[in-house]
Design a protein around this motif. Structure first.
Motif, PDB file in Angstrom:
ATOM      1  N   CYS A 134      -0.370 -15.424   9.179  1.00  0.00           N
ATOM      2  CA  CYS A 134      -1.709 -14.942   9.930  1.00  0.00           C
ATOM      3  C   CYS A 134      -2.583 -14.400   8.854  1.00  0.00           C
ATOM      4  CB  CYS A 134      -1.251 -13.534  11.010  1.00  0.00           C
ATOM      5  SG  CYS A 134      -2.925 -13.053  12.078  1.00  0.00           S
ATOM      6  N   PRO A 135      -3.712 -15.158   8.735  1.00  0.00           N
ATOM      7  CA  PRO A 135      -4.660 -14.639   7.777  1.00  0.00           C
ATOM      8  C   PRO A 135      -5.234 -13.396   8.065  1.00  0.00           C
ATOM      9  CG  PRO A 135      -5.063 -17.041   8.402  1.00  0.00           C
ATOM     10  CD  PRO A 135      -4.055 -16.533   9.286  1.00  0.00           C
ATOM     11  N   MET A 136      -5.460 -12.973   9.326  1.00  0.00           N
ATOM     12  CA  MET A 136      -5.972 -11.701   9.526  1.00  0.00           C
ATOM     13  C   MET A 136      -5.122 -10.433   8.875  1.00  0.00           C
ATOM     14  SD  MET A 136      -7.225  -9.802  13.128  1.00  0.00           S
ATOM     15  CE  MET A 136      -8.658 -11.012  13.118  1.00  0.00           C
ATOM     16  N   LYS A 137      -3.895 -10.722   8.395  1.00  0.00           N
ATOM     17  CA  LYS A 137      -3.025  -9.629   7.719  1.00  0.00           C
ATOM     18  C   LYS A 137      -3.693  -9.390   6.148  1.00  0.00           C
ATOM     19  CE  LYS A 137       1.939  -8.426   6.479  1.00  0.00           C
ATOM     20  NZ  LYS A 137       2.832  -8.634   6.610  1.00  0.00           N
ATOM     21  N   ARG A 138      -4.028 -10.514   5.579  1.00  0.00           N
ATOM     22  CA  ARG A 138      -4.776 -10.393   4.368  1.00  0.00           C
ATOM     23  C   ARG A 138      -6.094  -9.355   4.339  1.00  0.00           C
ATOM     24  NH1 ARG A 138      -8.900 -13.488   1.628  1.00  0.00           N
ATOM     25  NH2 ARG A 138      -8.745 -15.032   3.017  1.00  0.00           N
ATOM     26  N   GLY A 139      -6.862  -9.669   5.633  1.00  0.00           N
ATOM     27  CA  GLY A 139      -7.944  -9.026   6.045  1.00  0.00           C
ATOM     28  C   GLY A 139      -7.543  -7.342   6.127  1.00  0.00           C
ATOM     29  N   PHE A 140      -6.390  -7.179   6.713  1.00  0.00           N
ATOM     30  CA  PHE A 140      -6.192  -5.708   7.039  1.00  0.00           C
ATOM     31  C   PHE A 140      -5.432  -5.066   5.617  1.00  0.00           C
ATOM     32  CE2 PHE A 140      -5.705  -6.659  11.676  1.00  0.00           C
ATOM     33  CZ  PHE A 140      -6.455  -5.581  12.122  1.00  0.00           C
ATOM     34  N   LEU A 141      -4.988  -5.739   5.020  1.00  0.00           N
ATOM     35  CA  LEU A 141      -4.279  -5.433   3.502  1.00  0.00           C
ATOM     36  C   LEU A 141      -5.377  -5.144   2.684  1.00  0.00           C
ATOM     37  CD1 LEU A 141      -1.208  -7.244   3.669  1.00  0.00           C
ATOM     38  CD2 LEU A 141      -1.160  -4.865   3.782  1.00  0.00           C
ATOM     39  N   LYS A 142      -6.405  -6.146   2.475  1.00  0.00           N
ATOM     40  CA  LYS A 142      -7.193  -6.248   1.201  1.00  0.00           C
ATOM     41  C   LYS A 142      -8.677  -5.729   1.637  1.00  0.00           C
ATOM     42  CE  LYS A 142      -3.721  -7.667  -1.110  1.00  0.00           C
ATOM     43  NZ  LYS A 142      -3.360  -6.876  -2.074  1.00  0.00           N
ATOM     44  N   ALA A 143      -9.192  -5.726   2.860  1.00  0.00           N
ATOM     45  CA  ALA A 143     -10.367  -5.713   3.088  1.00  0.00           C
ATOM     46  C   ALA A 143     -10.856  -4.225   3.918  1.00  0.00           C
ATOM     47  CB  ALA A 143     -11.386  -6.864   4.052  1.00  0.00           C
ATOM     48  N   ARG A 144      -9.569  -3.891   4.613  1.00  0.00           N
ATOM     49  CA  ARG A 144      -9.940  -2.586   5.566  1.00  0.00           C
ATOM     50  C   ARG A 144      -8.788  -1.621   5.055  1.00  0.00           C
ATOM     51  NH1 ARG A 144     -10.119  -4.628  11.612  1.00  0.00           N
ATOM     52  NH2 ARG A 144     -10.351  -2.134  11.958  1.00  0.00           N
ATOM     53  N   ALA A 145      -8.097  -1.805   3.999  1.00  0.00           N
ATOM     54  CA  ALA A 145      -7.002  -0.905   3.630  1.00  0.00           C
ATOM     55  C   ALA A 145      -7.535   0.494   3.552  1.00  0.00           C
ATOM     56  CB  ALA A 145      -6.523  -1.513   2.192  1.00  0.00           C
ATOM     57  N   LYS A 146      -8.788   1.009   3.538  1.00  0.00           N
ATOM     58  CA  LYS A 146      -9.063   2.382   3.132  1.00  0.00           C
ATOM     59  C   LYS A 146      -9.544   3.193   4.594  1.00  0.00           C
ATOM     60  CE  LYS A 146     -10.296   2.031  -1.692  1.00  0.00           C
ATOM     61  NZ  LYS A 146     -11.369   2.366  -2.647  1.00  0.00           N
ATOM     62  N   GLU A 147      -9.531   2.188   5.618  1.00  0.00           N
ATOM     63  CA  GLU A 147      -9.960   2.494   7.061  1.00  0.00           C
ATOM     64  C   GLU A 147      -9.075   3.691   7.403  1.00  0.00           C
ATOM     65  OE1 GLU A 147     -10.926  -0.192   9.645  1.00  0.00           O
ATOM     66  OE2 GLU A 147     -12.191  -1.373   8.333  1.00  0.00           O
ATOM     67  N   LEU A 148      -9.250   4.695   8.010  1.00  0.00           N
ATOM     68  CA  LEU A 148      -8.469   5.794   8.470  1.00  0.00           C
ATOM     69  C   LEU A 148      -7.333   5.493   9.573  1.00  0.00           C
ATOM     70  CD1 LEU A 148     -11.122   8.781   9.345  1.00  0.00           C
ATOM     71  CD2 LEU A 148      -9.615   8.286   7.248  1.00  0.00           C
ATOM     72  N   GLU A 149      -7.702   4.250  10.373  1.00  0.00           N
ATOM     73  CA  GLU A 149      -6.742   3.808  11.333  1.00  0.00           C
ATOM     74  C   GLU A 149      -5.693   2.888  10.450  1.00  0.00           C
ATOM     75  OE1 GLU A 149      -8.884   2.144  14.246  1.00  0.00           O
ATOM     76  OE2 GLU A 149      -8.314   3.711  15.654  1.00  0.00           O
ATOM     77  N   VAL A 150      -6.302   2.220   9.304  1.00  0.00           N
ATOM     78  CA  VAL A 150      -5.334   1.263   8.700  1.00  0.00           C
ATOM     79  C   VAL A 150      -4.416   1.862   7.670  1.00  0.00           C
ATOM     80  CG1 VAL A 150      -5.534  -0.819   7.541  1.00  0.00           C
ATOM     81  CG2 VAL A 150      -7.181  -0.705   9.534  1.00  0.00           C
ATOM     82  N   ALA A 151      -5.242   2.584   6.951  1.00  0.00           N
ATOM     83  CA  ALA A 151      -4.532   3.202   5.793  1.00  0.00           C
ATOM     84  C   ALA A 151      -3.060   3.564   5.912  1.00  0.00           C
ATOM     85  CB  ALA A 151      -5.368   4.151   4.945  1.00  0.00           C
ATOM     86  N   PRO A 152      -2.873   4.525   7.140  1.00  0.00           N
ATOM     87  CA  PRO A 152      -1.477   4.857   7.149  1.00  0.00           C
ATOM     88  C   PRO A 152      -0.404   3.951   7.450  1.00  0.00           C
ATOM     89  CG  PRO A 152      -3.222   6.241   8.415  1.00  0.00           C
ATOM     90  CD  PRO A 152      -3.663   5.155   8.016  1.00  0.00           C
ATOM     91  N   LEU A 153      -0.992   2.941   8.029  1.00  0.00           N
ATOM     92  CA  LEU A 153       0.226   1.579   8.399  1.00  0.00           C
ATOM     93  C   LEU A 153       0.461   1.005   7.298  1.00  0.00           C
ATOM     94  CD1 LEU A 153      -1.958   0.250  11.627  1.00  0.00           C
ATOM     95  CD2 LEU A 153      -0.138   1.819  11.576  1.00  0.00           C
ATOM     96  N   ILE A 154      -0.502   0.749   6.035  1.00  0.00           N
ATOM     97  CA  ILE A 154      -0.027   0.023   5.071  1.00  0.00           C
ATOM     98  C   ILE A 154       1.063   1.131   4.183  1.00  0.00           C
ATOM     99  CG2 ILE A 154      -0.963  -0.567   2.929  1.00  0.00           C
ATOM    100  CD1 ILE A 154      -3.601  -1.238   4.166  1.00  0.00           C
ATOM    101  N   GLN A 155       1.078   2.230   4.525  1.00  0.00           N
ATOM    102  CA  GLN A 155       1.683   3.117   3.480  1.00  0.00           C
ATOM    103  C   GLN A 155       3.022   3.270   4.113  1.00  0.00           C
ATOM    104  OE1 GLN A 155      -0.480   7.074   3.602  1.00  0.00           O
ATOM    105  NE2 GLN A 155      -2.213   6.150   2.315  1.00  0.00           N
ATOM    106  N   GLN A 156       3.198   2.992   5.316  1.00  0.00           N
ATOM    107  CA  GLN A 156       4.409   3.106   6.175  1.00  0.00           C
ATOM    108  C   GLN A 156       5.457   1.961   5.520  1.00  0.00           C
ATOM    109  OE1 GLN A 156       4.064   2.788  10.211  1.00  0.00           O
ATOM    110  NE2 GLN A 156       3.089   4.867  10.196  1.00  0.00           N
ATOM    111  N   GLU A 157       6.609   2.494   5.136  1.00  0.00           N
ATOM    112  CA  GLU A 157       7.650   1.338   4.704  1.00  0.00           C
ATOM    113  C   GLU A 157       8.282   0.871   5.828  1.00  0.00           C
ATOM    114  OE1 GLU A 157       9.813   1.583   0.601  1.00  0.00           O
ATOM    115  OE2 GLU A 157      10.560   2.961   1.895  1.00  0.00           O
ATOM    116  N   THR A 158       8.446  -0.708   5.746  1.00  0.00           N
ATOM    117  CA  THR A 158       9.353  -1.292   6.799  1.00  0.00           C
ATOM    118  C   THR A 158      10.727  -1.050   6.495  1.00  0.00           C
ATOM    119  OG1 THR A 158       9.249  -3.276   5.877  1.00  0.00           O
ATOM    120  CG2 THR A 158       7.414  -2.807   7.186  1.00  0.00           C
ATOM    121  N   VAL A 159      11.406  -1.286   7.406  1.00  0.00           N
ATOM    122  CA  VAL A 159      13.073  -1.320   7.146  1.00  0.00           C
ATOM    123  C   VAL A 159      13.466  -2.281   6.257  1.00  0.00           C
ATOM    124  CG1 VAL A 159      15.290  -1.595   8.083  1.00  0.00           C
ATOM    125  CG2 VAL A 159      13.450  -0.253   9.483  1.00  0.00           C
ATOM    126  N   TYR A 160      12.731  -3.352   6.251  1.00  0.00           N
ATOM    127  CA  TYR A 160      13.031  -4.557   5.333  1.00  0.00           C
ATOM    128  C   TYR A 160      12.645  -4.227   3.819  1.00  0.00           C
ATOM    129  CZ  TYR A 160      12.979  -6.817   9.875  1.00  0.00           C
ATOM    130  OH  TYR A 160      13.163  -7.131  11.141  1.00  0.00           O
TER     131      TYR A 160
END
Length: 268
Positions: free
Chosen positions: A28-54
């Motif tokens: 999904c190309p949109m994942k790159r957008g969330f990770l690289k373009a919107r990484a500092k947004e209040l709703e997105v940043a905590p999701l990036i910081q969360q570590e998945t089980v994998y």
């Protein structure tokens, strides 16, 4: 002295751009957008910081291998697995993580693939971003980031770059090629090969090598990806409403495990 910003590239960015062979439907190309373009947004940043089980299992497994080789007695002692487990704090992890990482440690103690090797570098996995490798092509410059797990020297002097894996994911040869390109700059005039080793299934990949021509072509592609990525980020900053046009969604089965499903309107 002010640091001059440069475009950057890494295997992870490559994987966000293009799927591995056989994984096209899950990309999904949109994942790159969330990770690289919107990484500092209040709703997105905590999701990036969360570590998945994998991610948690992969990191702890690598840390376990590192700890084994900091104290070789753990590899040959009766209580080595328990000692390393305590260092990793596995008792504070979920049951799945604790069980799988403990099994990795037990497997490695039986088959310690690095024991007796001439280890040049062994990463613990949590050192943060590696130092960038500056690449130049004409008047272009780019920073290459390559977080290499392990490098050891074969008896014939060949550098062997080893990447640890967990889970059931297939080995992606592109990652090996990026590491071989990094080795060309870090260890010039030395032959190098790369391979993958899955710490859970205890399986090796075939050794992977690349000719100077292959690495030259890769470097050209690398500059192209890095520049395209920067162009995409600039387009998004100029027009925030164009997010889904620049980073198009590809909803499907992968939405079930995507870290951004709570903020993505295309999640199914």
């Amino acid at each position: 002295m002010q640091t001059v910003w440069k475009p950057f590239f890494s295997y992870n960015l490559w994987a966000l751009f293009e799927p591995a062979i056989g994984q096209e439907q899950r990309h999904c190309p949109m994942k790159r957008g969330f990770l690289k373009a919107r990484a500092k947004e209040l709703e997105v940043a905590p999701l990036i910081q969360q570590e998945t089980v994998y991610q948690e299992i992969g990191l702890l497994a690598q840390q376990g291998i590192y700890e084994f080789h900091q104290d070789v007695h753990c590899l040959i002692g009766d209580h080595g697995v328990n000692r390393v487990s305590a260092v990793l704090g596995l008792e504070n992890r979920s049951q799945e993580v604790r069980n799988r990482v403990t099994q990795v440690l037990a497997n490695y103690q039986v088959t310690p693939i690095l024991l007796g090797k001439n280890i040049l570098k062994l990463s613990r996995g949590d050192e943060g971003f590696p130092e960038p490798i500056l690449l130049r092509s004409g008047n272009q410059e780019c920073n290459l980031f390559a977080a290499i797990d392990c490098i050891f020297v074969e008896p014939d002097g060949t550098l062997h770059i080893l990447d640890f894996k967990t889970g059931k994911s297939d080995f992606d040869r592109r990652q090996a090629y990026v590491y071989l390109l990094a080795a060309k700059y870090l260890y010039p005039n030395q032959e190098a090969i790369a391979s993958f080793y899955n710490l859970e299934s205890q399986t090796w990949s075939d050794p992977i090598c690349a000719s100077s021509v292959q690495l030259q072509v890769l470097e050209m592609d690398l500059f192209r990806f890095a520049q395209q990525h920067q162009n995409d980020l600039q387009r998004y900053r100029r027009k925030l409403a164009s997010f889904e046009e620049i980073f198009p969604p590809h909803p499907g089965y992968q939405c079930q495990t995507c870290q951004f499903q709570s903020v993505c309107q295309f999640t199914i």
